[in-house]
Write a protein that holds these residues in place. Sequence first.
Motif, PDB file in Angstrom:
ATOM      1  N   THR A  69      36.658 105.304   0.918  1.00 38.68           N
ATOM      2  CA  THR A  69      36.703 106.610   1.692  1.00 38.68           C
ATOM      3  C   THR A  69      35.982 106.223   2.948  1.00 38.68           C
ATOM      4  O   THR A  69      36.000 106.501   3.835  1.00 38.68           O
ATOM      5  N   ILE A  70      34.717 105.963   2.713  1.00 38.51           N
ATOM      6  CA  ILE A  70      33.673 105.702   3.895  1.00 38.51           C
ATOM      7  C   ILE A  70      34.217 104.435   4.763  1.00 38.51           C
ATOM      8  O   ILE A  70      34.083 104.774   6.128  1.00 38.51           O
ATOM      9  N   TRP A  82      34.501 104.179   8.730  1.00 33.44           N
ATOM     10  CA  TRP A  82      33.086 103.865   9.238  1.00 33.44           C
ATOM     11  C   TRP A  82      32.997 102.306   9.392  1.00 33.44           C
ATOM     12  O   TRP A  82      31.919 101.956   9.797  1.00 33.44           O
ATOM     13  N   ALA A  83      33.993 101.455   8.851  1.00 37.75           N
ATOM     14  CA  ALA A  83      33.817 100.021   8.810  1.00 37.75           C
ATOM     15  C   ALA A  83      33.402  99.498  10.262  1.00 37.75           C
ATOM     16  O   ALA A  83      32.773  98.532  10.171  1.00 37.75           O
ATOM     17  N   PRO A  84      33.700  99.850  11.349  1.00 38.14           N
ATOM     18  CA  PRO A  84      33.164  99.205  12.561  1.00 38.14           C
ATOM     19  C   PRO A  84      31.675  99.681  12.643  1.00 38.14           C
ATOM     20  O   PRO A  84      30.997  98.687  13.387  1.00 38.14           O
ATOM     21  N   GLU A  90      26.270  97.732   3.501  1.00 39.82           N
ATOM     22  CA  GLU A  90      25.473  98.995   3.685  1.00 39.82           C
ATOM     23  C   GLU A  90      25.968 100.136   3.155  1.00 39.82           C
ATOM     24  O   GLU A  90      25.380 101.354   2.841  1.00 39.82           O
ATOM     25  N   THR A  91      27.391 100.230   3.173  1.00 42.52           N
ATOM     26  CA  THR A  91      28.129 101.429   2.513  1.00 42.52           C
ATOM     27  C   THR A  91      28.000 101.381   1.008  1.00 42.52           C
ATOM     28  O   THR A  91      27.336 102.611   0.516  1.00 42.52           O
TER      29      THR A  91
END
Length: 102
Positions: A69-70, A82-84, A90-91
């Motif tokens: 989801t993140i 938020w992948a970019p 990190e996620t």
Amino acid sequence: MRITYLCLALLTVTSVSANEPSAVRQAELRHLIKHDCGSCHGLTLKGGLGPSLLAKDLQHKPNRDLVQTIQQGRPGTAMPPWAPFISLVETRWLVENILKKP
Ligand code: HEC
């Protein structure tokens, strides 16, 4: 010879472990959670436009789903991808060490 030693020293300082962000990056991520995620999930992450991100509310959700989801966001909702900005490693670190820790 000296150059080799210098390069080795630099490599050691800048190398990032495979599954943990650098200390500086960890601090940035903590800041980001509060200020960027907090704008929708509430400054204390108790929920707002987005649902609560408190550890107690995420415990029963699989890390894989939270990471997904993140990274990808939820199409059709306000949750952006938020992948970019946040790598996969990190996620995972965020979910395991920040979001799911009380
Ligand atoms: C623009 C608003 C917005 C921002 C900014 C935002 N989110 Fe969300 N987020 C949402 C919404 C809305 C949902 C619920 C989506 C749905 O209805 O399925 C959500 C859902 C989630 C979920 C799933 C929760 C669950 O219970 O399944 C996670 C995890 C999450 N967000 C983490 C984050 C993180 C981490 C950040 C910051 C890097 C962030 N969000 C930033 C709006 C936002």
